[in-house]
Design a protein around this motif. Sequence first.
Motif, PDB file in Angstrom:
ATOM      1  N   PHE A  17       0.904  -1.364   0.107  1.00 53.24           N
ATOM      2  CA  PHE A  17       0.090   0.024  -0.235  1.00 53.24           C
ATOM      3  C   PHE A  17       1.303   1.401   0.253  1.00 53.24           C
ATOM      4  O   PHE A  17       0.267   2.431  -0.606  1.00 53.24           O
ATOM      5  N   HIS A  18       1.900   1.337   0.552  1.00 51.69           N
ATOM      6  CA  HIS A  18       2.856   2.559   1.328  1.00 51.69           C
ATOM      7  C   HIS A  18       3.805   2.561   0.211  1.00 51.69           C
ATOM      8  O   HIS A  18       4.470   3.874  -0.344  1.00 51.69           O
ATOM      9  N   GLN A  19       3.736   2.279  -0.766  1.00 57.83           N
ATOM     10  CA  GLN A  19       4.684   1.610  -2.054  1.00 57.83           C
ATOM     11  C   GLN A  19       3.827   2.154  -3.223  1.00 57.83           C
ATOM     12  O   GLN A  19       4.153   2.262  -4.557  1.00 57.83           O
ATOM     13  N   GLY A  20       2.478   2.352  -2.982  1.00 62.68           N
ATOM     14  CA  GLY A  20       2.125   2.649  -4.115  1.00 62.68           C
ATOM     15  C   GLY A  20       1.618   1.665  -5.173  1.00 62.68           C
ATOM     16  O   GLY A  20       0.676   1.617  -6.589  1.00 62.68           O
ATOM     17  N   GLN A  21       1.554  -0.159  -4.658  1.00 60.21           N
ATOM     18  CA  GLN A  21       1.073  -0.896  -6.086  1.00 60.21           C
ATOM     19  C   GLN A  21      -0.344  -1.889  -4.762  1.00 60.21           C
ATOM     20  O   GLN A  21      -0.754  -2.196  -4.323  1.00 60.21           O
ATOM     21  N   TYR A  22      -1.173  -1.027  -5.352  1.00 66.43           N
ATOM     22  CA  TYR A  22      -2.533  -0.937  -5.160  1.00 66.43           C
ATOM     23  C   TYR A  22      -3.446  -2.209  -5.647  1.00 66.43           C
ATOM     24  O   TYR A  22      -4.235  -2.708  -4.658  1.00 66.43           O
ATOM     25  N   GLN A  23      -3.193  -2.448  -6.516  1.00 66.02           N
ATOM     26  CA  GLN A  23      -3.652  -3.579  -7.432  1.00 66.02           C
ATOM     27  C   GLN A  23      -3.327  -4.797  -6.459  1.00 66.02           C
ATOM     28  O   GLN A  23      -4.360  -6.409  -5.984  1.00 66.02           O
ATOM     29  N   ALA A  24      -2.267  -4.913  -5.848  1.00 58.68           N
ATOM     30  CA  ALA A  24      -2.056  -6.148  -4.964  1.00 58.68           C
ATOM     31  C   ALA A  24      -2.333  -6.110  -3.488  1.00 58.68           C
ATOM     32  O   ALA A  24      -2.602  -7.166  -3.142  1.00 58.68           O
ATOM     33  N   VAL A  25      -2.547  -4.801  -3.290  1.00 58.30           N
ATOM     34  CA  VAL A  25      -3.031  -4.811  -2.128  1.00 58.30           C
ATOM     35  C   VAL A  25      -4.192  -4.937  -2.149  1.00 58.30           C
ATOM     36  O   VAL A  25      -5.320  -6.381  -1.477  1.00 58.30           O
ATOM     37  N   LEU A  26      -5.401  -5.122  -3.070  1.00 55.18           N
ATOM     38  CA  LEU A  26      -6.957  -5.733  -3.913  1.00 55.18           C
ATOM     39  C   LEU A  26      -6.676  -6.262  -3.615  1.00 55.18           C
ATOM     40  O   LEU A  26      -8.304  -7.558  -3.551  1.00 55.18           O
ATOM     41  N   ASP A  27      -5.279  -7.582  -4.531  1.00 53.59           N
ATOM     42  CA  ASP A  27      -5.476  -8.559  -4.740  1.00 53.59           C
ATOM     43  C   ASP A  27      -5.090  -9.730  -3.623  1.00 53.59           C
ATOM     44  O   ASP A  27      -5.101 -10.738  -3.905  1.00 53.59           O
ATOM     45  N   PHE A  28      -4.613  -8.999  -2.429  1.00 54.32           N
ATOM     46  CA  PHE A  28      -4.677  -9.840  -1.574  1.00 54.32           C
ATOM     47  C   PHE A  28      -5.322 -10.999  -0.259  1.00 54.32           C
ATOM     48  O   PHE A  28      -6.615 -10.557  -0.622  1.00 54.32           O
ATOM     49  N   ASP A  29      -4.477 -11.631  -0.267  1.00 48.23           N
ATOM     50  CA  ASP A  29      -6.096 -13.160  -0.214  1.00 48.23           C
ATOM     51  C   ASP A  29      -5.965 -12.902   1.605  1.00 48.23           C
ATOM     52  O   ASP A  29      -4.890 -12.881   2.553  1.00 48.23           O
ATOM     53  N   THR A  30      -7.182 -12.378   1.828  1.00 48.95           N
ATOM     54  CA  THR A  30      -7.400 -12.470   3.520  1.00 48.95           C
ATOM     55  C   THR A  30      -7.823 -13.554   4.418  1.00 48.95           C
ATOM     56  O   THR A  30      -7.777 -13.641   5.093  1.00 48.95           O
ATOM     57  N   SER A  31      -7.700 -14.705   4.241  1.00 44.46           N
ATOM     58  CA  SER A  31      -8.947 -16.228   4.230  1.00 44.46           C
ATOM     59  C   SER A  31      -7.467 -16.464   5.082  1.00 44.46           C
ATOM     60  O   SER A  31      -8.493 -16.661   6.034  1.00 44.46           O
ATOM     61  N   SER A  32      -6.039 -16.834   5.104  1.00 46.70           N
ATOM     62  CA  SER A  32      -5.942 -16.852   5.739  1.00 46.70           C
ATOM     63  C   SER A  32      -5.445 -16.332   7.217  1.00 46.70           C
ATOM     64  O   SER A  32      -4.394 -16.635   8.208  1.00 46.70           O
ATOM     65  N   LEU A  33      -5.744 -14.941   7.428  1.00 41.96           N
ATOM     66  CA  LEU A  33      -5.550 -13.894   8.156  1.00 41.96           C
ATOM     67  C   LEU A  33      -5.772 -14.563   9.736  1.00 41.96           C
ATOM     68  O   LEU A  33      -6.815 -14.972  10.196  1.00 41.96           O
ATOM     69  N   SER A  34      -4.704 -13.937  10.946  1.00 43.70           N
ATOM     70  CA  SER A  34      -5.900 -14.359  12.206  1.00 43.70           C
ATOM     71  C   SER A  34      -6.879 -13.371  12.066  1.00 43.70           C
ATOM     72  O   SER A  34      -7.060 -12.436  11.143  1.00 43.70           O
ATOM     73  N   GLN A  35      -7.895 -13.833  12.339  1.00 42.15           N
ATOM     74  CA  GLN A  35      -9.274 -12.499  13.160  1.00 42.15           C
ATOM     75  C   GLN A  35      -8.473 -11.572  13.208  1.00 42.15           C
ATOM     76  O   GLN A  35      -9.323 -10.870  13.347  1.00 42.15           O
ATOM     77  N   SER A  36      -7.610 -11.447  14.502  1.00 47.82           N
ATOM     78  CA  SER A  36      -7.572  -9.948  14.823  1.00 47.82           C
ATOM     79  C   SER A  36      -6.889  -9.232  13.827  1.00 47.82           C
ATOM     80  O   SER A  36      -6.623  -7.747  13.995  1.00 47.82           O
ATOM     81  N   ASN A  37      -6.616  -9.291  12.631  1.00 46.58           N
ATOM     82  CA  ASN A  37      -5.871  -9.193  11.645  1.00 46.58           C
ATOM     83  C   ASN A  37      -7.077  -8.856  10.119  1.00 46.58           C
ATOM     84  O   ASN A  37      -6.194  -7.994   9.220  1.00 46.58           O
ATOM     85  N   VAL A  38      -7.905  -9.698  10.673  1.00 47.28           N
ATOM     86  CA  VAL A  38      -8.820  -9.482   9.075  1.00 47.28           C
ATOM     87  C   VAL A  38      -9.465  -7.584   9.482  1.00 47.28           C
ATOM     88  O   VAL A  38      -8.976  -7.661   8.278  1.00 47.28           O
ATOM     89  N   VAL A  39      -9.763  -7.181   9.812  1.00 46.39           N
ATOM     90  CA  VAL A  39     -10.319  -5.493   9.647  1.00 46.39           C
ATOM     91  C   VAL A  39      -8.768  -4.479   9.503  1.00 46.39           C
ATOM     92  O   VAL A  39      -9.380  -3.943   8.239  1.00 46.39           O
ATOM     93  N   PRO A  40      -7.859  -4.776   9.852  1.00 50.50           N
ATOM     94  CA  PRO A  40      -6.324  -3.976   9.389  1.00 50.50           C
ATOM     95  C   PRO A  40      -7.093  -3.846   7.470  1.00 50.50           C
ATOM     96  O   PRO A  40      -6.831  -3.116   7.272  1.00 50.50           O
ATOM     97  N   ALA A  41      -6.304  -5.452   7.030  1.00 51.30           N
ATOM     98  CA  ALA A  41      -6.346  -6.017   6.130  1.00 51.30           C
ATOM     99  C   ALA A  41      -7.442  -5.199   5.406  1.00 51.30           C
ATOM    100  O   ALA A  41      -7.148  -5.044   4.103  1.00 51.30           O
TER     101      ALA A  41
END
Length: 296
Positions: A17-41
């Motif tokens: 996100f901070h490098q400006g790679q916004y498509q990579a952020v949009l494509d980021f898979d959140t399915s395996s994240l721990s519950q506490s990190n789902v909202v920040p992602a």
Amino acid sequence: MDPFSAEGELLTVHNAFHQGQYQAVLDFDTSSLSQSNVVPARVLKLRAQIVTGDTQGAISNSQKEKGPDFSAVKAFAQYSSGDNGGATKQVEQLLESASENATVQILGGIILQANGRTEEALSLLSKHQGNLEAIALITQIHLQQNRTDLALKEVSAARKWAQDSLLVNIAESWVGMRVGGDSYQSAFYVFEEMAQTPSSTSSKSLISQAVSELHLGRLPEAEAALNQALQNEPKDIEAIANAVVLATLMGKSTEQQQYLEELKTRQADHALLTDLEEKSSLFDQAAGKYSAKVSS
């Protein structure tokens, strides 16, 4: 564990996100994240949606979620779509109920600063608990205030406990561009590495490299980086604005006028245009105090 640390599971999407790679952020898979990190992602993905121009989609998506994080995202989407009044009202409500929330601090701080409410923005951001994005925004605000001393103090303090952080490197480079001298070269190294490394390159990092090249007086190199950024993102507002500056410095009046007209079309209230209009008005006022003398 800090989810944004070198061992944290949000480091990749955070840096993207901070490098400006916004498509990579949009494509980021959140399915395996721990519950506490789902909202920040989820927040980062919605912010990427806003930055890439889908503000209405971000508003719609944020309305489906509950909590202050998503209310702050909705406010930022409203602000980005031109509804400054609605965004400000939403932020003021969040300040009363959720000022300790990190997303409220970041996005609320951006909106407050954009409305000239600098002290309120700094007060809100100062409530952060080791949030590097808050530190970067505080640094940016101090630079806008021409308080390089405070900006340097902010990044120096962060450097002590976040030595290898991307955001600290970026914020430190912003300060270096203001300090000048050898710091220009140090800033260039940071931005060049981001821009030329395949895993981190983006229009945003290319623009940053170009600006550092400008400060070093390397105009052809700056032109090459900007051209690459414009090739990647022809509608990028900051690339166009910096192309105006570069064309002016290189004496390319035709290109300068073309980029200037394009900037006026795409964002009439851009800071560069506002500054040019202000300077032009001040010049006219000063010139009006003098009258030409005609010799016989």
